[in-house]
Design a protein around this motif. Structure first.
Motif, short mmCIF file in Angstrom:
data_model
loop_
_atom_site.label_atom_id
_atom_site.label_comp_id
_atom_site.label_asym_id
_atom_site.label_seq_id
_atom_site.Cartn_x
_atom_site.Cartn_y
_atom_site.Cartn_z
N ARG A 181 0.00 12.25 5.33
CA ARG A 181 -0.88 13.66 4.21
C ARG A 181 -1.79 14.54 4.80
NH1 ARG A 181 -0.35 10.32 -0.41
NH2 ARG A 181 -2.44 10.17 -0.54
N GLU B 32 -17.51 5.78 -22.21
CA GLU B 32 -16.26 5.46 -23.63
C GLU B 32 -15.97 6.43 -24.31
OE1 GLU B 32 -14.89 2.90 -24.52
OE2 GLU B 32 -15.20 1.53 -23.03
N GLY C 195 3.02 14.84 -22.44
CA GLY C 195 2.48 13.73 -23.48
C GLY C 195 1.34 13.67 -22.76
N ASP D 282 2.55 8.89 -25.58
CA ASP D 282 1.87 10.40 -25.06
C ASP D 282 3.40 11.06 -25.58
OD1 ASP D 282 -0.81 9.72 -24.95
OD2 ASP D 282 0.04 9.63 -22.25
N ARG D 283 4.40 10.22 -24.54
CA ARG D 283 5.64 10.78 -24.06
C ARG D 283 6.07 11.24 -25.74
NH1 ARG D 283 9.71 10.71 -20.71
NH2 ARG D 283 7.83 11.01 -19.01
N PHE D 284 6.21 10.18 -26.94
CA PHE D 284 6.38 10.27 -28.23
C PHE D 284 5.41 10.37 -29.39
CE2 PHE D 284 9.29 7.76 -25.47
CZ PHE D 284 10.76 8.21 -25.70
N PRO D 285 5.05 11.69 -29.28
CA PRO D 285 3.93 11.86 -30.11
C PRO D 285 3.76 12.02 -31.83
CG PRO D 285 5.10 14.09 -29.28
CD PRO D 285 5.23 13.17 -28.21
N LEU E 193 -7.56 14.40 -26.98
CA LEU E 193 -9.60 13.89 -27.16
C LEU E 193 -10.69 14.09 -27.56
CD1 LEU E 193 -8.96 11.51 -24.26
CD2 LEU E 193 -9.11 10.46 -26.71
N ARG F 217 -7.77 2.36 -22.89
CA ARG F 217 -7.65 3.99 -23.25
C ARG F 217 -8.70 4.12 -23.72
NH1 ARG F 217 -3.04 8.50 -23.23
NH2 ARG F 217 -1.88 7.75 -21.49
N ALA F 218 -9.94 5.14 -23.60
CA ALA F 218 -10.79 5.38 -24.04
C ALA F 218 -10.19 6.54 -25.43
CB ALA F 218 -12.28 5.69 -23.96
N GLY F 219 -10.00 6.26 -27.01
CA GLY F 219 -9.47 6.68 -27.64
C GLY F 219 -8.17 6.73 -28.05
N GLY F 220 -7.46 5.53 -27.76
CA GLY F 220 -6.33 5.27 -27.42
C GLY F 220 -5.61 4.80 -28.28
N ARG F 221 -4.54 4.42 -28.61
CA ARG F 221 -3.48 3.67 -29.56
C ARG F 221 -3.61 2.36 -29.88
NH1 ARG F 221 -1.77 9.27 -28.00
NH2 ARG F 221 -2.57 7.87 -25.78
N PRO G 133 -12.81 10.52 -24.49
CA PRO G 133 -13.35 11.46 -26.51
C PRO G 133 -14.00 12.05 -25.74
CG PRO G 133 -12.76 9.56 -26.82
CD PRO G 133 -13.12 9.41 -25.25
N VAL H 64 0.61 3.25 -3.29
CA VAL H 64 -0.30 4.38 -3.08
C VAL H 64 -0.35 5.67 -2.49
CG1 VAL H 64 -3.19 4.51 -3.08
CG2 VAL H 64 -2.18 2.35 -4.58
N ALA H 65 0.01 5.13 -1.06
CA ALA H 65 -0.35 6.01 0.02
C ALA H 65 1.35 6.88 -0.13
CB ALA H 65 0.51 5.38 1.60
N GLU H 66 2.65 6.49 -0.80
CA GLU H 66 3.35 7.49 -1.16
C GLU H 66 3.32 7.98 -2.31
OE1 GLU H 66 7.04 5.59 0.92
OE2 GLU H 66 5.37 5.34 2.57
N ARG H 67 2.44 7.57 -2.87
CA ARG H 67 2.78 8.37 -5.10
C ARG H 67 3.63 7.32 -5.35
NH1 ARG H 67 -0.45 13.52 -3.66
NH2 ARG H 67 -2.34 13.05 -2.84
N PHE I 117 -1.98 14.40 -25.18
CA PHE I 117 -3.29 12.92 -25.02
C PHE I 117 -4.27 13.76 -25.02
CE2 PHE I 117 -5.48 9.94 -23.56
CZ PHE I 117 -6.14 8.76 -25.27
N PRO J 168 1.02 -1.32 0.41
CA PRO J 168 -0.30 -0.04 -0.12
C PRO J 168 0.91 1.18 -0.30
CG PRO J 168 -0.34 -0.82 1.91
CD PRO J 168 0.94 -2.48 1.15
N ARG J 169 2.51 1.44 0.74
CA ARG J 169 2.64 2.86 0.22
C ARG J 169 3.23 2.49 -1.41
NH1 ARG J 169 8.59 1.34 1.45
NH2 ARG J 169 8.85 3.03 1.69
N PHE K 268 -0.25 3.80 8.67
CA PHE K 268 -1.01 4.81 7.66
C PHE K 268 -1.72 5.65 8.30
CE2 PHE K 268 -0.06 1.83 5.15
CZ PHE K 268 0.89 1.84 3.81
#
Lengths: 448, 799
Positions: free
Chosen positions: B97, B276, B335, A163-166, B343, A234-238, B301, A142-145, B339, A139-140, B28
């Motif tokens: 936090r 969707e 990026g 995303d990173r390499f459009p 959409l 992802r909706a609209g993904g690739r 989208p 998530v808790a600590e991101r 993206f 859980p860390r 926590f």
């Protein structure tokens, strides 16, 4: 007192056909460890000059090390395959790089002198062990991101790459997928896969059958067919099922040996392990892993990318390969890259894939005696990459050595003026343990 | 629970031979404070007892003869903070936090020693921020690193080995004889508290007793109280507050939002439709906010349709700028933002609506227009697609929508969403709307398809009362003040600007059609909606605060002292914005000007005055009283009533009395009455000729021109001129504010706006020019020099 590292050579590798994970797949009723048994026995059959008792270790990778992939898989498979009880074994896990890690572990044992002969491979029955099943995330995270939540869904990390390499579009990815399917189809047609894939009799709902062909092959794949597939991450993904590797069942194993042992036992050494590297990247961009891994491995080998004549890259997602191409300046259509297709066409049974890559590279080397160096590389979940540089031993060596660069040891004359060493492992010896080694002289691979 | 176990353990802790004590929580969570479910209905005695028990228990921990360490491993709220502060030292995790004292947010004060120990540890300034201001800001919380930075903890530790490291720290303390160091001393306590109180006045206008009480307790803690004295004061405070209306109402609201909303009544069991793709009809300001929200929360989208290509472009620009802001904040990498931007599709047709699973309409509030929208949309989408409307008052059923999903402005901030169910709404549609609202992280509340639903019906009633007061000649400032003293966070005139007068008028019309008696139409609101800021005054009978609030006047309410002095030099109330430059992308001018127009209109009633100079101060007081209560002539009574009604129309400045009138005639009348009155009382006073306010010079006609209102403002610690800068993002606004602050400017930042105070108009204009010069070419910088009106900037957000 000093000690010399020993050269590690790759003798042979074999895999099962790759099946679709799940109840419709050919291996649904087959145990994971039995897949491993099959490939081990086939490897021994193909290399009769290897006395089984000379095997010093059996290293088997699996991502899920529970159920039919539990029980320290290497040992389990060794016993089930009928190897002498004196042959030990163990299991490793580096997810997708499992088999490559088995190879590097075995290579380490050999180079160190702890072993002369090692079987290294991997098994993944993703039908029996869906990805992430039984994983209890700390859980860390998530808790600590600590990591982006998308990092645990591989498809989402592939979307992140887009995303990173459009500049890498879905069309590019689809085109790559079409090419992968076409090359794989040709490889099956040309008998390449007969050299690598061992048919296996399996029991299924319809009785017994022979699994001798990868279930994901779709030679008729077209851009049009891929265009409208859903984007599940992802909706609209690739990222679609068409430009990714499917969930797969399969196993692969290879035979590694010390160079002198291979010579002693009359085993045909196909490749020499020149260098290898693992690297970490942002977990949510895990597909980038092979980029730093490749660079690191090349640096260790003292080679430039353009000195490599063959690349076997895993294809979990087309975009993943495209990012590697983009970063390293390789044309995705380059004939040197995955000439027999890749995971998009054959599937990707996580921990087994690495040895599929080495087997295809070894075959490619044999078909291309003019190529001296090649690469096997793949990305790993949680943000890693693996890259192994191999030297082709299926050829007479060129008259001139490659130019020397940083960190590479000086070349040594073989004495007869015709053979010059490639890069050696010597510089990986921790300082203080051994004097700067003199370079090893790989023998020629005439026996091949 | 945890406290009971601590209490059971205490004898052992007190008697045993221990080296140190480390207190920590389960993973926590350090301690989330007292169980507030016990608070509703609590009596004074119960509150007193609860507070005393905590003091007793924590006091014993504080008295333990060996080092005590609170290892704050995670959420640490209220009583948790107080427990930690009773230890000698604290470690805090970088992963924590939630570190806060939310008591004031709930209408009470920290009463287990928090108000006493926090200021002793971190000083008055931080204590005020932590206990009062953060709590009053929707319960803002600190992270572990922030808490450490502010001095709440002695060590900031990584979570991975947090407890092990905390134990090592405790061992260190036990080994070294020096116990925790000197307590914090704050030299300027009175000043800090005074300023805090004035900020609080500006925020709650005295309506919430708890934060004021907390300020007193903090001040006491640093003004020589012993801890025991402080404990007693806390006990008294919480005993007064907890049973009170404000605390009980806050607790009720808290329970509603935190507990009941998690299991909302009326939520259908049906499976929501899988979403969707979303369609959005309309690209106005509200719609653009909605699109941004959908994009960020759903990452789906979104097809936006509007008849105006220009509106579509504006909406897209606003979405892009929000995404850029997220990138600047590090929430997205470029990026991801790219993206998300990809959409969004915009079109003047419905062609992109194919495949939508939910379509929300946010076009102008016109039933026929909406009906047409839904007819057209229904032709484009699949059968199960949910058609929803964002209408603020019209009948959802009549316009042909499946369900109402009513958001509130500003969309990004307000959690409430009204879900409107009609007779025809299917369970699937409602379930889909519900799931949709929840994915947007809103709090959906089910309402019926009644005119204006719930929120706007209540709000419009309030607005109508305020408008009624204005139409009877009440000054907007007075009407605002009357409402603000209820504790509402925003003055009605500001809220009206925010909602948008057109929308407000539309809602009023809808409600008038349904309930003509309770919701009479308002010409004033109509004027605002038409972009003309004139108040339609029907008669000159200003409403008192009590009348506005519909409650009995308090028996002896006294006017505020000092008001007259301020008034003497007061600028005509909030003059127009001196707009030096603006860009056309801004909201329509008519909307944003309303506040100003309202006030210009009112200025007329302030134009004249007479000055009465009296020999001794006490006479002024007497005379003041007489004006209100003892005048006998009809004229006098009329004037007195008028003066009384206006509350501020008579003022006193030492020995001078001022009577304000709206015309010269009125002023002359007043003068006659006053002179007669003075003669009757035998007071040697001097009554001046009526004086007139000179707008351009901003002074009274008989005053020397040298003393400007600007100087007066400076004297009072306010900056007379302000430069307002709008930055494209919150992040950039913060950055600019910091930079200007470092240059020595007084800076207020609100959202993306930076308001910089200057001493003169010249300086303001120079600074405005400079800031403009720093903007990127073609950027979105708007700058205006404005005499003190930070709120006008919110004008016209709502359509």
């Amino acid at each position: 007192m000093g000690r010399e590292l020993r050269e590690v050579v790759y003798v042979d590798g074999v895999r099962t056909a790759f099946g679709r994970a799940g109840p419709k797949g050919v291996f649904w009723r087959t145990r994971a460890d039995d897949l491993g048994v099959k490939v081990v026995r086939e490897l021994l059959r193909r290399n009769p000059s290897l006395p089984p008792e000379r095997i010093d270790d059996v290293i088997m990778a699996a991502t899920a090390q529970v159920g039919d992939q539990g029980l320290t898989l290497g040992r389990d498979v060794a016993l089930l395959a009928g190897l002498p009880q004196s042959v030990p074994g163990f299991a490793v896990d580096r997810m997708c790089a499992g088999a490559l890690t088995a190879v590097t572990s075995g290579a380490g044992e050999i180079a160190m002198g702890a072993a002369d002969v090692v079987l290294a491979g991997g098994i993944e029955h993703m039908g029996h062990h869906p990805m992430g099943e039984d994983v209890d995330f700390n859980p860390r995270f998530v808790a600590e991101r600590l990591v982006d939540p998308s990092a645990v869904t591989m498809g989402a990390t592939a979307e992140n790459l887009h995303d990173r390499f459009p500049q890498l579009t879905k069309e590019d990815a689809d085109a790559f997928a079409v090419r992968s399917q076409q090359r794989a189809a040709a490889a099956w047609q040309n008998g390449v896969m007969r050299e690598i894939v061992v048919p296996m009799s399996v029991f299924g709902d319809d009785g017994w059958s022979v699994a001798d062909r990868d279930e994901f092959l779709r030679p008729d794949t077209s851009m049009e067919g891929l265009a409208d597939l859903p984007t599940p991450f992802r909706a609209g993904g690739r990222v679609t099922a068409g430009n990714s590797a499917g969930l797969t069942d399969g196993a692969a194993v290879c035979l590694l040996a010390a160079q002198e042992t291979a010579r002693e036992l009359g085993l045909a050494a196909r490749m020499r392990l020149v260098s290898y590297a693992f690297a970490g990247v942002e977990p949510e961009l895990m597909g980038l892993g092979p980029v730093p891994a490749t660079r690191k491995a090349l640096e260790l080998a003292g080679l430039r990318l353009d000195e490599l004549g063959l690349f076997e890259l895993n294809e979990p997602f087309a975009v993943q390969v495209l990012t590697w191409c983009d970063e390293l300046g390789v044309d995705p259509e380059d004939e040197r890259l995955n000439p027999y297709g890749g995971a998009i066409a054959c599937g990707h049974p996580l921990a087994a894939t690495g040895v599929r890559l080495t087997a295809q590279l070894a075959f490619g080397f044999r078909e291309r005696p003019g190529v001296r160096y090649g690469l096997t590389a793949l990305c790993v979940g949680m943000g890693m990459g693996a890259a192994l540089v191999w030297e082709n031993l299926s050829r007479p060596w060129p008259p001139e050595p490659p130019a020397r660069r940083s960190r590479a040891p000086a070349p040594a004359d073989a004495g007869d003026g015709t053979m010059l060493s490639g890069p050696v492992l010597g510089h990986t010896v921790p300082s203080g343990l051994a004097p700067p080694p003199t370079s090893q002289e790989p023998e020629d691979a005439a026996g091949d | 629970m945890a406290l009971e176990s601590l209490e059971r353990l205490l004898p052992e802790l007190e008697d045993g031979d221990w080296a140190a004590l480390v207190i920590t929580g389960k993973p926590f969570v350090f301690a989330a404070g007292a169980d507030v479910t016990q608070f509703p209905g609590a009596t004074r005695e119960l509150a007193l007892e609860g507070s005393r028990a905590g003091h007793e228990l924590f006091g014993r921990i504080r008295a333990l003869p060996y080092p005590t360490v609170a290892a704050v491993n995670g959420a640490c709220l209220g009583g948790g903070v107080e427990l930690a502060l009773h230890c000698d030292a604290r470690t805090i995790s970088t992963g924590a936090r939630h570190f806060a004292c939310p008591e004031c947010f709930l209408g009470i004060v920290p009463a287990w020693g928090g108000t006493q120990l926090v200021p002793r540890l971190v000083g008055a300034e931080t204590a005020v921020k932590f206990i009062v201001e953060n709590a009053m800001r929707q319960n803002r919380m600190l992270t572990g690193p922030q808490a450490f930075e502010l001095g709440f903890a002695d060590r900031l530790l990584e979570p991975a080995e947090f407890l092990d490291d905390s134990l090592a720290f405790a061992r260190e303390l036990a080994a070294s004889p020096s116990r925790a160091g000197a307590r914090h001393r704050d030299e300027s306590v009175t000043e800090v508290i005074r300023k805090a109180r004035s900020r609080l006045d500006g925020q709650v206008h005295g309506a919430a007793p708890a934060p004021y009480r907390a300020l007193e307790l903090i001040e006491g803690a640093l003004s020589g109280w012993s801890l025991e004295e402080g404990y007693r004061a806390e006990e008294e405070a919480v005993a007064d507050l907890l049973p009170g209306r404000e605390a009980q109402a806050s607790l009720y609201a808290f329970d509603l939002v935190e507990r009941r909303a998690k299991n909302p009544p009326g939520r259908p069991q049906a499976e929501p439709r899988r979403l969707e793709k979303i369609g959005l009809v309309g690209a106005g300001l509200m719609a653009a906010q909605l699109a941004t929200l959908f994009l960020r929360r759903l990452e789906l989208p979104i097809a936006i349709r509007d008849v105006s290509e220009e509106a579509l472009q504006t909406a897209r620009a606003s979405i892009d700028s929000d995404l850029a802001e997220q990138v600047a904040k590090g929430r997205y990498d470029e990026g991801k933002a790219r993206f998300l931007a990809s959409l969004v599709s915009t079109s003047t047709t419905y062609d992109d609506f194919t495949g939508c699973d939910l379509v929300l309409e946010a076009v102008f509030e016109e039933l026929d227009v909406k009906r047409e929208v839904f007819e057209e949309v229904r032709e484009r989408v699949a059968a199960g697609c949910v058609l929803a409307t964002n209408t603020s008052s019209l009948s959802v059923a009549e316009m042909g929508a499946d369900v109402g999903i009513h958001f509130f402005n500003p969309v990004a901030l307000l959690p409430l969403v009204e879900l409107v169910r009609t007779d025809d709404t299917t369970d699937e549609a409602l379930a889909t709307a519900w799931a949709f609202a929840e994915r947007l992280r809103k709090r959906p509340v089910l309402v019926r398809d009644a005119p204006a639903f719930v929120v706007n019906r209540v709000l419009t009633r309030l607005m109508r009362v305020v408008l009624d007061a204005l139409e009877h000649g009440t000054m907007p400032d007075d009407a605002d003040e009357a409402i603000l003293e209820l504790g509402l966070p925003m003055a009605p005139s500001v809220l009206l600007q925010m909602v948008g007068p057109r929308v407000a008028n539309h809602v009023l019309e809808t409600l008038h059609a349904a309930y003509p008696d309770r919701f009479p139409l308002s010409q004033t609101l109509q004027n605002y909606a038409d972009g003309n800021g004139e108040i339609a005054v029907t008669d000159n009978d200003p409403r008192t605060q009590e009348q506005i609030l519909e409650r009995d006047p308090p028996p002896a309410r006294r006017r505020r002292r000092g008001r007259g002095r301020r008034r003497r030099h007061r600028r005509p109330a909030r003059r127009g914005l001196a707009i030096l430059a603006r860009r056309d992308h801004q909201v329509p001018r008519s909307d944003r000007q309303i506040g100003e127009d309202v006030r210009q209109d009112l200025r007329m009633s302030d134009d004249w005055r007479i000055r009465i100079e009296l020999p001794e101060e006490h006479h002024a007081g007497t005379l003041l009283g007489r004006f209100g209560l003892e005048l006998t002539s009809d004229e006098g009574r009329r004037l007195a009533e008028e003066l009384e009604g206006r509350r501020l129309a008579v003022s006193q400045d030492e020995n001078d009395l001022f009577v304000y009138a709206s015309s010269q005639t009125q002023a002359e009348q007043a003068r006659g009455i006053v002179e007669a009155e003075l003669a009757e009382e035998g007071i040697q006073g001097k009554v001046s000729q009526p004086e007139r306010w000179l707008h351009d010079e901003e002074r009274w006609s008989n005053e020397p021109p040298d003393e400007t209102w600007e100087e007066e403002e400076v004297e009072h610690g306010h900056a007379p001129w302000e430069v307002r800068v709008e930055r494209p993002s919150h992040h950039e606004a913060s950055k600019l504010a910091d930079e200007l602050e470092q240059e020595g400017y007084r800076v207020i930042r609100r959202f993306r706006y930076v308001i910089v105070g200057t001493a003169s108009k010249e300086e303001a204009e120079a600074l405005a020019r400079r800031l403009h010069g720093e903007a990127e070419p073609g950027g979105e910088l708007v700058w205006e020099a404005t005499p003190q009106n930070p709120f006008a900037i919110f004008g016209g957000l709502g359509v």
